[in-house]
Design a protein around this motif. Structure first.
Motif, short mmCIF file in Angstrom:
data_model
loop_
_atom_site.label_atom_id
_atom_site.label_comp_id
_atom_site.label_asym_id
_atom_site.label_seq_id
_atom_site.Cartn_x
_atom_site.Cartn_y
_atom_site.Cartn_z
N CYS A 1 4.44 -2.37 5.99
CA CYS A 1 2.98 -2.70 6.32
C CYS A 1 2.17 -3.11 4.97
CB CYS A 1 2.39 -1.60 7.45
SG CYS A 1 3.28 -1.60 8.96
N ALA A 2 1.21 -3.56 5.20
CA ALA A 2 0.30 -3.74 3.99
C ALA A 2 -0.40 -2.23 4.00
CB ALA A 2 -0.78 -4.79 4.26
N SER A 3 -1.23 -2.05 3.14
CA SER A 3 -1.59 -0.83 2.55
C SER A 3 -3.24 -0.72 2.72
CB SER A 3 -1.28 -0.29 1.18
OG SER A 3 -1.76 -1.21 0.38
N PHE A 4 -3.72 -1.76 3.04
CA PHE A 4 -5.50 -1.90 2.61
C PHE A 4 -6.29 -0.92 3.63
CE2 PHE A 4 -3.61 -5.87 1.02
CZ PHE A 4 -3.86 -5.41 -0.33
N ASP A 5 -5.69 -0.47 4.70
CA ASP A 5 -6.14 0.69 5.59
C ASP A 5 -6.59 1.72 5.27
OD1 ASP A 5 -3.49 0.90 5.71
OD2 ASP A 5 -3.48 1.77 7.80
N GLN A 6 -5.69 2.46 4.39
CA GLN A 6 -6.16 3.65 3.79
C GLN A 6 -6.16 3.73 1.90
OE1 GLN A 6 -2.97 5.96 5.47
NE2 GLN A 6 -4.47 6.52 7.28
N PHE A 7 -5.57 2.42 1.50
CA PHE A 7 -5.36 2.49 0.00
C PHE A 7 -5.88 0.89 -0.47
CE2 PHE A 7 -1.94 5.27 1.77
CZ PHE A 7 -2.20 6.15 0.76
N SER A 8 -6.09 0.74 -1.85
CA SER A 8 -6.58 -0.11 -2.44
C SER A 8 -5.47 -1.33 -2.74
CB SER A 8 -6.96 0.06 -3.83
OG SER A 8 -6.07 0.63 -4.50
N GLY A 9 -4.13 -0.62 -2.60
CA GLY A 9 -3.01 -1.69 -2.38
C GLY A 9 -1.81 -0.83 -2.56
N TYR A 10 -0.56 -1.70 -2.53
CA TYR A 10 0.62 -0.71 -2.34
C TYR A 10 0.90 0.19 -3.72
CZ TYR A 10 3.13 -3.97 -5.92
OH TYR A 10 3.47 -4.54 -6.99
N ALA A 11 0.51 -0.37 -4.98
CA ALA A 11 0.72 0.31 -5.89
C ALA A 11 0.01 1.82 -5.70
CB ALA A 11 0.06 -0.25 -7.04
N ALA A 12 -1.46 1.71 -5.15
CA ALA A 12 -2.04 3.04 -5.08
C ALA A 12 -1.41 3.95 -4.21
CB ALA A 12 -3.52 2.58 -4.55
N ARG A 13 -0.87 3.21 -2.97
CA ARG A 13 -0.34 4.12 -1.95
C ARG A 13 0.97 4.79 -2.41
NH1 ARG A 13 1.45 0.40 3.26
NH2 ARG A 13 2.69 -0.51 1.63
N GLY A 14 2.22 3.98 -3.38
CA GLY A 14 3.11 4.57 -4.11
C GLY A 14 2.60 5.60 -4.92
N ASP A 15 1.60 5.64 -5.62
CA ASP A 15 1.15 6.50 -6.57
C ASP A 15 0.88 7.81 -5.93
OD1 ASP A 15 1.60 4.89 -8.85
OD2 ASP A 15 -0.69 4.23 -9.02
N ALA A 16 0.23 7.59 -4.57
CA ALA A 16 -0.27 8.92 -3.99
C ALA A 16 1.18 9.44 -3.41
CB ALA A 16 -0.85 8.26 -2.83
N PHE A 17 2.05 8.73 -2.97
CA PHE A 17 3.43 9.32 -2.43
C PHE A 17 4.00 10.25 -3.77
CE2 PHE A 17 8.10 8.87 -2.32
CZ PHE A 17 8.44 9.33 -1.08
N ILE A 18 4.25 9.60 -5.00
CA ILE A 18 4.68 10.26 -6.19
C ILE A 18 4.01 11.33 -6.55
CG2 ILE A 18 4.81 10.10 -8.74
CD1 ILE A 18 5.32 6.74 -8.31
#
Length: 467
Positions: free
Chosen positions: A442-459
């Motif tokens: 899925c796209a990430s824009f519901d909770q993040f500014s983009g997939y990179a921000a989502r990935g960084d949060a996971f890390i």
């Protein structure tokens, strides 16, 4: 748009209107000014952040909405990939016979170096980066850009460029005619961007524009939708997960279970020699080798690059092992096809060890149907954690597709709660989980500014576990 050749427009003649002022739009405006054209720019944003970087010679700047009257005055419209051709102002220009092209069309009209053109639903960035690195390591003056990093037109500043490697999106390709690439490839096809293209046929047609005028092609034997309708005498190489025919690329598995990338009967490199893991990454490596071969890169040099290549951030990126469980960040997995590739690729690694995956899914589903994931989840996954806007929709689709009774689904809302769930389920004595995979489909824009921000949060959450 039709497949007719783009009309040639003399430098300095007619107004060139750039629609959309992102990175590619800015590069197009700068390029056209340098080439002596009269240029205007329009953008829906009332104050585009990049407006201050426009050349001073561009006096017509219509912001706060795409100016329909301005487009109708154009000799040519250069449209940014984020702007749909069905935008009313753009459609009106098309209906008036005004050429609408992308920055990629401008690039291929001006580029004198051979072009390696790469598209597909998934793995474009990984393969593009890898081919570019192979060329650089072989001593070739290479430019890498397009949908990845550097706008294509900026590569023209390298006057000695001997090879251009371009990642191309369906949005860029739908306004390109006769790319004339040295070698072209559609890596794979799965539903994506259907909210923009309307249906799979239109998406497929946009992707396959990459083959127009191609001098050679690479085809994925495992995916019939990647096969171009071009003359049989066009040189081609194929890739796949099965053993290859003579002269083609594929995977060979020895009696001891060791997997090799092979060309025909020749074993080139074993999976153990590659820093990137998973069957999908072996296929990416095959694609890079086939593209590189057709572009004239020496095979031994390419194999050495493969031995050093560690992959890209947020693309099935290994993060850490915590309490015996491996964590992988595939936040770039924004559609079902990419997530399927990640589940199969990593699942095949852990299944022989009697291990299962825990997969985190969710975000903005872009109108996708998630049923296709169910068979692979049943095979390789024991825990599914759903987050984001379409979390409930994902669970509904999986269950109607006969999700296995031994697969547990958890509604977690966001990544922080997902990690609370991970701690609970992996501490169970019955847990088979050996790897946690964030591949949201899925796209990430519901909770993040983009997939990179989502990935960084996971890390960050993985590192917090490790501390």
């Amino acid at each position: 748009m039709t497949d007719a050749p783009t009309p040639l427009i003399q430098k300095g003649s007619g107004l060139q209107v750039v629609v959309g002022l992102g990175g590619s739009g800015l590069s197009a405006a700068r390029y056209l000014c340098q080439e002596g054209y009269r240029v205007a720019v329009t953008d829906g944003h009332p104050a585009p952040p990049l407006a201050s970087q426009l050349p001073e010679g561009i006096h017509t700047r219509c912001f706060g909405g795409i100016d329909a009257d301005l487009l109708l005055q154009a000799a040519r419209v250069v449209i940014s990939p984020g702007i749909s051709l069905e935008t009313p102002a753009v459609r009106a220009a098309i209906d008036q016979g005004i050429p609408v092209v992308s920055d990629i069309q401008l690039f291929c009209d001006a580029c004198r170096a051979p072009i390696v053109a790469i598209t597909g639903s998934n793995a474009k960035s990984t393969v593009t980066t890898l081919v570019g690195q192979m060329a650089a390591d072989a001593g070739i003056n290479v430019g890498v850009g397009g949908n990845i990093g550097i706008p294509a037109l900026e590569l023209l500043g390298n006057e000695d460029m001997a090879l251009a490697v371009l990642e191309l999106s369906s949005f860029q390709l739908e306004t390109v005619s006769n790319l004339n690439a040295q070698v072209a490839c559609v890596l794979n096809m799965s539903p994506d961007h259907l909210d923009r293209h309307g249906d799979m046929l239109s998406y497929h047609q946009a992707k396959h524009r990459v083959f127009q005028g191609a001098k050679s092609v690479v085809v994925n034997r495992d995916d019939a939708l990647t096969r171009p309708l071009i003359a049989d005498n066009v040189p081609r190489l194929s890739i796949g997960t099965q053993a290859p025919d003579a002269g083609q690329y594929g995977l060979v598995i020895d009696a001891d279970g060791q997997t090799h990338i092979a060309r025909g009967t020749t074993r080139l490199i074993s999976a153990d020699e590659l820093p990137i893991k998973g069957q999908h990454n072996l296929l990416n490596a095959e694609a890079a080798l086939a593209l590189g071969e057709l572009a004239g890169i020496e095979i031994d040099s390419m194999l050495e690059t493969l031995r050093q290549f560690e992959g890209l951030p947020h693309r099935c990126q290994y993060i850490a092992s915590v309490d015996g469980i491996d964590y992988f960040n595939d936040s770039k997995g924004t559609n079902i096809g990419s997530t399927m590739a990640a589940i199969v690729g990593l699942g095949a690694v852990y299944a022989p060890k009697d291990g299962k995956l825990l997969v985190i899914l969710g975000g903005q589903g872009k109108g996708q149907e998630f049923d296709e994931l169910a068979p692979l989840i049943n095979q390789y996954v024991s825990q599914v954690l759903c987050i984001g806007e379409d979390a409930a929709v994902i669970e509904q689709h999986l269950r109607r597709a006969q999700l296995g009774h031994d697969v547990e689904v958890h509604q977690c809302h966001d990544l922080a709660r997902a990690f609370e769930c991970i701690e609970r389920v992996t501490k169970s004595s019955l847990s088979q989980v050996q790897a946690v995979l964030l591949s949201p489909a899925c796209a990430s824009f519901d909770q993040f500014s983009g997939y990179a921000a989502r990935g960084d949060a996971f890390i960050d959450l993985v590192q917090a576990l490790a501390d």
